[in-house]
Design a protein around this motif. Structure first.
Motif, PDB file in Angstrom:
ATOM      1  N   ALA A 287       6.978  76.484  32.007  1.00 38.83           N
ATOM      2  CA  ALA A 287       7.832  76.856  33.137  1.00 38.83           C
ATOM      3  C   ALA A 287       7.549  78.289  33.577  1.00 38.83           C
ATOM      4  O   ALA A 287       7.557  78.603  34.775  1.00 38.83           O
ATOM      5  CB  ALA A 287       9.304  76.699  32.760  1.00 38.83           C
ATOM      6  N   ALA A 288       7.286  79.168  32.617  1.00 36.41           N
ATOM      7  CA  ALA A 288       6.937  80.552  32.951  1.00 36.41           C
ATOM      8  C   ALA A 288       5.605  80.592  33.689  1.00 36.41           C
ATOM      9  O   ALA A 288       5.448  81.316  34.686  1.00 36.41           O
ATOM     10  CB  ALA A 288       6.871  81.402  31.686  1.00 36.41           C
ATOM     11  N   ALA A 289       4.636  79.814  33.214  1.00 35.67           N
ATOM     12  CA  ALA A 289       3.326  79.776  33.870  1.00 35.67           C
ATOM     13  C   ALA A 289       3.456  79.287  35.309  1.00 35.67           C
ATOM     14  O   ALA A 289       2.837  79.841  36.231  1.00 35.67           O
ATOM     15  CB  ALA A 289       2.376  78.878  33.081  1.00 35.67           C
ATOM     16  N   ALA A 290       4.276  78.259  35.520  1.00 38.45           N
ATOM     17  CA  ALA A 290       4.448  77.711  36.869  1.00 38.45           C
ATOM     18  C   ALA A 290       5.134  78.710  37.793  1.00 38.45           C
ATOM     19  O   ALA A 290       4.763  78.848  38.965  1.00 38.45           O
ATOM     20  CB  ALA A 290       5.256  76.417  36.795  1.00 38.45           C
ATOM     21  N   ALA A 291       6.139  79.419  37.274  1.00 43.80           N
ATOM     22  CA  ALA A 291       6.852  80.403  38.096  1.00 43.80           C
ATOM     23  C   ALA A 291       5.933  81.551  38.493  1.00 43.80           C
ATOM     24  O   ALA A 291       5.926  81.994  39.652  1.00 43.80           O
ATOM     25  CB  ALA A 291       8.072  80.929  37.343  1.00 43.80           C
ATOM     26  N   PHE A 292       5.140  82.046  37.552  1.00 41.38           N
ATOM     27  CA  PHE A 292       4.217  83.137  37.867  1.00 41.38           C
ATOM     28  C   PHE A 292       3.118  82.678  38.832  1.00 41.38           C
ATOM     29  O   PHE A 292       2.679  83.443  39.695  1.00 41.38           O
ATOM     30  CB  PHE A 292       3.596  83.698  36.590  1.00 41.38           C
ATOM     31  N   THR A 293       2.675  81.439  38.688  1.00 44.02           N
ATOM     32  CA  THR A 293       1.661  80.917  39.608  1.00 44.02           C
ATOM     33  C   THR A 293       2.190  80.901  41.037  1.00 44.02           C
ATOM     34  O   THR A 293       1.492  81.293  41.984  1.00 44.02           O
ATOM     35  CB  THR A 293       1.236  79.503  39.185  1.00 44.02           C
ATOM     36  N   ARG A 294       3.431  80.475  41.198  1.00 47.67           N
ATOM     37  CA  ARG A 294       4.047  80.443  42.529  1.00 47.67           C
ATOM     38  C   ARG A 294       4.224  81.861  43.071  1.00 47.67           C
ATOM     39  O   ARG A 294       3.967  82.128  44.251  1.00 47.67           O
ATOM     40  CB  ARG A 294       5.392  79.726  42.433  1.00 47.67           C
ATOM     41  N   TYR A 295       4.642  82.767  42.210  1.00 45.69           N
ATOM     42  CA  TYR A 295       4.806  84.173  42.598  1.00 45.69           C
ATOM     43  C   TYR A 295       3.472  84.741  43.095  1.00 45.69           C
ATOM     44  O   TYR A 295       3.403  85.378  44.153  1.00 45.69           O
ATOM     45  CB  TYR A 295       5.312  84.953  41.387  1.00 45.69           C
ATOM     46  N   GLY A 296       2.403  84.509  42.343  1.00 45.28           N
ATOM     47  CA  GLY A 296       1.089  85.010  42.733  1.00 45.28           C
ATOM     48  C   GLY A 296       0.599  84.416  44.036  1.00 45.28           C
ATOM     49  O   GLY A 296      -0.042  85.096  44.849  1.00 45.28           O
ATOM     50  N   LYS A 297       0.912  83.143  44.256  1.00 44.84           N
ATOM     51  CA  LYS A 297       0.501  82.484  45.497  1.00 44.84           C
ATOM     52  C   LYS A 297       1.090  83.189  46.715  1.00 44.84           C
ATOM     53  O   LYS A 297       0.379  83.487  47.685  1.00 44.84           O
ATOM     54  CB  LYS A 297       0.946  81.025  45.474  1.00 44.84           C
ATOM     55  N   PHE A 298       2.379  83.478  46.669  1.00 45.33           N
ATOM     56  CA  PHE A 298       3.011  84.129  47.811  1.00 45.33           C
ATOM     57  C   PHE A 298       2.495  85.560  47.994  1.00 45.33           C
ATOM     58  O   PHE A 298       2.289  86.016  49.124  1.00 45.33           O
ATOM     59  CB  PHE A 298       4.529  84.117  47.663  1.00 45.33           C
ATOM     60  N   LEU A 299       2.279  86.266  46.891  1.00 46.19           N
ATOM     61  CA  LEU A 299       1.708  87.607  46.999  1.00 46.19           C
ATOM     62  C   LEU A 299       0.333  87.559  47.653  1.00 46.19           C
ATOM     63  O   LEU A 299       0.001  88.390  48.506  1.00 46.19           O
ATOM     64  CB  LEU A 299       1.591  88.248  45.616  1.00 46.19           C
TER      65      LEU A 299
END
Length: 311
Positions: free
Chosen positions: A215-227
Motif C-alpha cells: 500500500a505504501a508503494a502504491a501511494a508513493f507511485t501515485r504521488y510520483g506520477k502527479f509530480l
C-alpha cells in the motif's frame, strides 16, 4: 552575524550564518497549528532571541533573513494557503523588533539560492527546485538571480493546474499540483489502499515502503506520477538544466522517483531540449538557511521581466 530562518507550514528552523557563509548554529522546533499572526510573530521573536544568545563575544546581529511559505511581496506574506496569515508585514515587524535590516522571501526561493550558489556551486546555468512536504513550493534560478514575474512575486509551482476541475486545493481552487502531491493526500491514498491508519507522516510511510508494504508503494507511485506531470509542465515553461528536490518528503525519493521520471518523460514534447537532470538535495534545510542569508547580502540579485517586455 545573520540569523537565518526557514519557516514552513509544520516546522521552523533557524541558523546563525557568519560573514564567511558558514552555518555555525541551528535550532529547530515544530510550528504549532492555528497560530494567529500575533502569536506567530511573538514566537519568531522568542526564537530569534534564543539564537542571538549564541552569538560569540565581539560579534553582533547584523541582519535577519527569512524564507517562508506563501506568496511574499516586498517582505509581506500576502497569502499562505497552509496557514491563516494574510497580508502579514513580516519584514517590517522583525525590523521594528530587532532594529536590523530584514529580508523576507518565499521559502522555495531561499532554498533555490542555497542550492544554486552553495550546494551545486553554480554547476548548472539554471536550476528549478521543488520543495516537497505539506505542499509543493517551486523556484527557478540562474546567473542573473531568481526568476520573477513583473509583479515581483515568485512562481507558484504548486498551483500549476494539472487536472481542470480536480481536487480542491488549500488555495481554494481545484486541480492544482499541490492538491495531488502533498503529505496529507499521500497518507490518505495509503489508507484508502488498506494501509495502517497509525502511520502519521511521510517518514513513517517511507519506512513502511522499505519494509515492503504494497500500500505504501502504491501511494508513493501515485504521488510520483502527479509530480512528474507537474514537472513536465514546469520544464516546458522554464526549461531548467536541472531540477533539485528538497523538503521533508524528498527523503522518500527512492519510493517515488521512478514513477516521477516515467510520468514526466511521457508528458514531454518530442524534440524539446534535452531532458533535465533530477537531483535530491543533500543539504535541504542547510541550503534554505544559507539561501536566506544570501538574499540578505544580495538583495539586488533578482531577475525581473519588465512590464514593457511583458506587454
Amino acid at each position: 552575524m545573520i540569523v537565518s530562518m526557514d519557516i514552513g507550514g509544520s516546522k521552523l528552523a533557524l541558523g546563525l550564518v557568519t560573514e564567511q557563509n558558514e552555518l555555525v548554529r541551528t535550532r529547530h522546533r515544530p510550528m504549532p497549528s492555528g497560530l494567529t499572526a500575533k502569536s506567530f510573530l511573538a514566537l519568531l521573536e522568542r526564537e530569534i532571541g534564543h539564537m542571538m544568545s549564541g552569538i560569540p563575544d565581539g560579534e553582533i546581529l547584523d541582519s535577519i533573513g527569512a524564507g517562508t511559505c506563501g506568496i511574499v511581496r516586498e517582505g509581506t506574506v500576502v497569502f499562505s494557503p497552509n496557514t491563516s496569515w494574510r497580508s502579514l508585514p513580516l519584514a517590517d515587524a522583525l525590523r521594528e523588533a530587532f532594529q536590523v535590516p530584514v529580508v523576507v522571501l518565499n521559502d522555495a526561493d531561499a532554498f533555490a539560492l542555497g542550492v544554486y550558489h552553495y550546494e551545486f556551486a553554480s554547476r548548472f546555468r539554471s536550476i528549478g527546485v521543488l520543495t516537497l512536504g505539506s505542499g509543493v513550493g517551486g523556484a527557478f534560478v540562474g546567473p542573473e538571480g531568481l526568476f520573477r514575474g513583473y509583479s515581483g512575486i515568485s512562481p507558484e509551482a504548486g498551483h500549476t493546474v494539472i487536472r481542470a476541475g480536480g481536487r480542491l486545493c488549500s488555495c481554494g481552487r481545484r486541480g492544482c499540483l499541490e492538491a495531488y502531491a502533498n503529505q496529507r493526500v499521500l497518507l490518505t491514498d495509503y489508507r484508502r489502499k488498506g494501509g495502517d491508519r497509525k502511520v502519521a507522516n511521510g517518514a513513517e510511510l517511507f519506512r513502511r515502503f522499505r519494509q515492503g508494504d504494497p500500500a505504501a508503494a502504491a501511494a508513493f507511485t501515485r504521488y510520483g506520477k502527479f509530480l512528474g506531470v507537474g514537472m513536465a509542465s514546469l520544464f516546458h515553461l522554464y526549461s531548467p538544466e536541472a531540477f533539485v528536490l528538497g523538503g521533508g518528503l524528498s527523503r522518500a525519493a527512492p519510493a517515488f522517483l521512478p514513477s516521477l521520471k516515467s510520468a514526466m518523460a511521457n508528458q514531454l514534447i518530442a524534440g524539446f531540449p534535452p531532458r533535465p537532470q533530477i537531483f535530491i538535495s543533500r543539504w535541504r534545510e542547510k541550503a534554505s538557511l544559507l539561501g536566506a542569508a544570501f538574499a540578505v547580502r544580495e538583495q539586488s540579485g533578482l531577475w525581473y521581466i519588465s512590464k514593457e517586455t511583458a506587454n
